[in-house]
Write a protein that holds these residues in place. Structure first.
Motif, PDB file in Angstrom:
ATOM      1  N   TYR A   1      -2.952   8.508   6.430  1.00 37.41           N
ATOM      2  CA  TYR A   1      -3.765   8.420   5.443  1.00 37.41           C
ATOM      3  C   TYR A   1      -3.005   7.405   4.340  1.00 37.41           C
ATOM      4  O   TYR A   1      -2.066   7.622   4.054  1.00 37.41           O
ATOM      5  CB  TYR A   1      -3.893   9.739   4.843  1.00 37.41           C
ATOM      6  CG  TYR A   1      -4.918  10.088   3.676  1.00 37.41           C
ATOM      7  CD1 TYR A   1      -6.202  10.265   3.622  1.00 37.41           C
ATOM      8  CD2 TYR A   1      -4.479   9.694   2.305  1.00 37.41           C
ATOM      9  CE1 TYR A   1      -6.933  10.341   2.618  1.00 37.41           C
ATOM     10  CE2 TYR A   1      -5.158   9.809   1.230  1.00 37.41           C
ATOM     11  CZ  TYR A   1      -6.469  10.186   1.316  1.00 37.41           C
ATOM     12  OH  TYR A   1      -7.221  10.313   0.232  1.00 37.41           O
ATOM     13  N   GLY A   2      -3.947   6.769   3.725  1.00 42.84           N
ATOM     14  CA  GLY A   2      -3.626   5.660   2.632  1.00 42.84           C
ATOM     15  C   GLY A   2      -4.503   4.703   2.178  1.00 42.84           C
ATOM     16  O   GLY A   2      -5.673   4.949   2.565  1.00 42.84           O
ATOM     17  N   GLU A   3      -3.824   3.820   1.474  1.00 42.64           N
ATOM     18  CA  GLU A   3      -4.754   2.663   1.089  1.00 42.64           C
ATOM     19  C   GLU A   3      -3.778   1.373   0.804  1.00 42.64           C
ATOM     20  O   GLU A   3      -2.550   1.564   0.682  1.00 42.64           O
ATOM     21  CB  GLU A   3      -5.324   3.101  -0.213  1.00 42.64           C
ATOM     22  CG  GLU A   3      -4.392   3.702  -1.294  1.00 42.64           C
ATOM     23  CD  GLU A   3      -5.129   4.024  -2.643  1.00 42.64           C
ATOM     24  OE1 GLU A   3      -6.083   3.621  -2.806  1.00 42.64           O
ATOM     25  OE2 GLU A   3      -4.192   4.296  -3.552  1.00 42.64           O
TER      26      GLU A   3
ATOM     27  N   SER B   1      -5.949   1.551  -7.492  1.00 44.29           N
ATOM     28  CA  SER B   1      -6.213   3.230  -7.197  1.00 44.29           C
ATOM     29  C   SER B   1      -6.746   3.862  -8.328  1.00 44.29           C
ATOM     30  O   SER B   1      -7.592   4.574  -8.579  1.00 44.29           O
ATOM     31  CB  SER B   1      -4.765   3.680  -6.736  1.00 44.29           C
ATOM     32  OG  SER B   1      -4.756   5.046  -6.424  1.00 44.29           O
TER      33      SER B   1
ATOM     34  N   GLY C   1       0.832  -1.235   0.153  1.00 44.51           N
ATOM     35  CA  GLY C   1      -0.052   0.095  -0.100  1.00 44.51           C
ATOM     36  C   GLY C   1       0.849   1.154   0.143  1.00 44.51           C
ATOM     37  O   GLY C   1       2.190   1.214  -0.201  1.00 44.51           O
ATOM     38  N   VAL C   2       0.004   2.394   0.211  1.00 41.77           N
ATOM     39  CA  VAL C   2       0.859   3.751   0.003  1.00 41.77           C
ATOM     40  C   VAL C   2       0.200   4.439   1.553  1.00 41.77           C
ATOM     41  O   VAL C   2      -0.848   4.370   1.640  1.00 41.77           O
ATOM     42  CB  VAL C   2       0.577   4.436  -1.080  1.00 41.77           C
ATOM     43  CG1 VAL C   2       0.996   5.832  -0.938  1.00 41.77           C
ATOM     44  CG2 VAL C   2       0.979   3.867  -2.147  1.00 41.77           C
ATOM     45  N   LEU C   3       1.215   4.876   2.157  1.00 40.83           N
ATOM     46  CA  LEU C   3       0.765   5.520   3.509  1.00 40.83           C
ATOM     47  C   LEU C   3       1.281   6.878   3.650  1.00 40.83           C
ATOM     48  O   LEU C   3       2.461   6.990   3.297  1.00 40.83           O
ATOM     49  CB  LEU C   3       1.208   4.782   4.720  1.00 40.83           C
ATOM     50  CG  LEU C   3       0.818   5.216   6.123  1.00 40.83           C
ATOM     51  CD1 LEU C   3      -0.724   5.031   6.321  1.00 40.83           C
ATOM     52  CD2 LEU C   3       1.633   4.405   7.302  1.00 40.83           C
ATOM     53  N   PHE C   4       0.734   7.900   4.129  1.00 43.31           N
ATOM     54  CA  PHE C   4       0.974   9.291   4.552  1.00 43.31           C
ATOM     55  C   PHE C   4       0.982   9.407   5.951  1.00 43.31           C
ATOM     56  O   PHE C   4       0.082   9.232   6.507  1.00 43.31           O
ATOM     57  CB  PHE C   4       0.278  10.213   3.423  1.00 43.31           C
ATOM     58  CG  PHE C   4       0.349  10.023   2.115  1.00 43.31           C
ATOM     59  CD1 PHE C   4       1.361  10.810   1.260  1.00 43.31           C
ATOM     60  CD2 PHE C   4      -0.432   9.382   1.587  1.00 43.31           C
ATOM     61  CE1 PHE C   4       1.385  10.625   0.082  1.00 43.31           C
ATOM     62  CE2 PHE C   4      -0.497   9.135  -0.108  1.00 43.31           C
ATOM     63  CZ  PHE C   4       0.734   9.694  -0.701  1.00 43.31           C
TER      64      PHE C   4
ATOM     65  N   ASN D   1      -2.688  13.717   5.892  1.00 44.66           N
ATOM     66  CA  ASN D   1      -3.698  13.711   4.686  1.00 44.66           C
ATOM     67  C   ASN D   1      -3.005  14.663   3.575  1.00 44.66           C
ATOM     68  O   ASN D   1      -3.110  16.041   3.616  1.00 44.66           O
ATOM     69  CB  ASN D   1      -5.117  14.208   5.073  1.00 44.66           C
ATOM     70  CG  ASN D   1      -6.220  14.359   4.030  1.00 44.66           C
ATOM     71  OD1 ASN D   1      -5.976  14.428   3.030  1.00 44.66           O
ATOM     72  ND2 ASN D   1      -7.263  13.375   4.694  1.00 44.66           N
TER      73      ASN D   1
END
Length: 312
Positions: free
Chosen positions: A277-279, A293, A262-265, A268
Motif C-alpha cells: 500500500y502506498g503512493e 499527499s 514515494g511512501v510504501l507500506f 494497509n
C-alpha cells in the motif's frame, strides 16, 4: 535501554550489511535511526549513513545551543566511513557525495521537524554531478537544495523561492517544473542565490562541511520549534531527550521518468490487510510526494464539506 558503553557513544553508522545500532535503541537513535540500523544489519539495501543520538540533542539544548565537545569530530569520522562505503566524498566534484539530513525522535512526529535534501552541492560540485548524471538532473537538484536549505537552515521564507520559480515558468510558457530545461534551471539557481543576498544580506554557504554543520544544528533547533512543542503537547508526548539526526546518502527520484519517490507500506495502514500500500510520484523528490499527499487531503476535505452542504 542501550548498554552503558553505547549510551556514551553519540554517533552511529549504518549501511552495507552492518550497523552500530538496532531496533531496540529507539530512545537513543530515534525511531527512524533505529529502524535504519536494523534494516541495514539484516542485509536490506539501505543507503549508508550515520545517526547522531537523541542524547547529543539533549546535550545541545542544555549546553546553550552549542554542539557538545567532540561531537563534530565524531561526525566527521563517521562520515569518512560512509564515504569509503560509497567511493565518493562530500564536496568532491569528481566523485560527489550528496546527503539528506533528517530528524527522527523516538516517537514519530510527522512534519513537525526539519529535513534538508541534496546537501553538498555548490557550483563546482554541481558541474561534476552534471558530467556524471546529466545537466538537467544536476541543476534541478541544486535549485531544490538552495530552496530547502534557505528555508530550513537560513530561515528564508519558501515563498521567496517559489515566486522566482513561478515567474520563470510563466516567462517560459510552461505549466510544470519538469518542463523547464537545464538552461532554465541554471538561471533559476542564479536567481535563488540572489534571494539569499536580498533576504539575509549574505551569500549562500558554499562549503559542504559548513552546510552539514548548519543543517545538523537546524534539526536540533527544530526539536523546540513552536509547532513541534505544540504537537508534543497535543499528543501528550513526554519524557523524550530530543531528536536524533539521520545523515544519509541521497538516492534520487528526480532523474527522469524511470525514477520516482514515494511512501510504501507492507500492510494497509488503515485496515491491517497484508498487501502493499502506498503512493508515489515519477521524476520527483521526497518533498514533492508529501506536498501532493497534503493537497489530496485538502481536496478530499473540501469535497466532503461541499457534499454535506444543504441549500436553503
Amino acid at each position: 535501554m542501550a548498554p552503558a558503553n553505547l549510551r556514551s557513544q553519540r554517533v552511529f553508522t549504518f549501511g552495507k550489511g552492518k550497523s552500530e545500532g538496532n531496533k531496540n535503541m529507539k530512545a537513543l537513535l530515534g525511531g527512524k535511526g533505529a529502524n535504519l540500523a536494523e534494516m541495514a544489519s539484516i542485509g536490506l539495501s539501505v543507503p549508508p549513513g550515520l545517526t547522531v543520538s537523541t542524547e547529543a540533542c539533549h546535550e545541545y539544548q542544555e549546553g546553550g545551543h552549542e554542539l557538545p565537545a567532540g561531537l563534530w569530530e565524531d561526525m566527521l569520522e563517521a562520515l569518512c566511513t560512509v564515504e569509503e562505503d560509497m567511493g565518493s566524498r562530500l564536496g568532491d566534484p569528481s566523485k560527489p557525495l550528496l546527503l539528506s539530513v533528517r530528524s527522527g525522535a523516538a516517537v514519530s512526529m510527522p512534519g513537525m521537524m526539519d529535513t534538508v535534501l541534496n546537501l553538498g552541492l555548490n557550483d563546482e560540485v554541481v558541474a561534476g554531478l552534471a558530467v556524471k548524471s546529466g545537466e538537467r538532473f544536476a541543476y534541478d537538484s541544486y535549485r531544490r537544495f538552495l530552496d530547502m536549505f534557505g528555508n530550513v537552515v537560513m530561515g528564508i521564507p519558501h515563498s521567496l523561492f517559489e515566486e522566482q520559480l513561478e515567474a520563470l515558468k510563466t516567462a517560459k510558457g510552461v505549466k510544470d517544473d519538469t518542463d523547464l530545461t537545464a538552461a532554465d534551471l541554471k538561471d533559476l539557481v542564479a536567481q535563488y542565490k540572489n534571494v539569499y543576498i536580498e533576504a539575509k544580506g549574505e551569500q549562500f554557504p558554499t562549503d559542504p562541511s559548513r552546510q552539514l554543520y548548519l543543517a545538523v544544528i537546524a534539526v536540533f533547533d527544530s526539536w523546540n520549534s513552536p509547532r513541534a512543542k505544540k504537537y508534543r503537547s497535543i499528543n501528550r508526548i513526554e519524557g523524550l531527550r530530543g531528536t536524533a539526526v539521520n545523515v544519509q546518502c541521497m538516492v534520487f527520484g528526480n532523474m527522469g521518468d524511470s525514477s520516482g519517490t514515494g511512501v510504501l507500506f507492507t500492510r494497509n495502514p488503515s485496515t491491517g490487510e497484508k498487501k502493499l500500500y502506498g503512493e508515489f510520484l515519477v521524476n520527483a523528490q521526497g518533498e514533492d510526494v508529501l506536498l501532493e499527499s497534503e493537497l489530496h487531503k485538502i481536496w478530499a476535505r473540501c469535497r466532503s464539506a461541499c457534499q454535506n452542504l444543504t441549500l436553503s
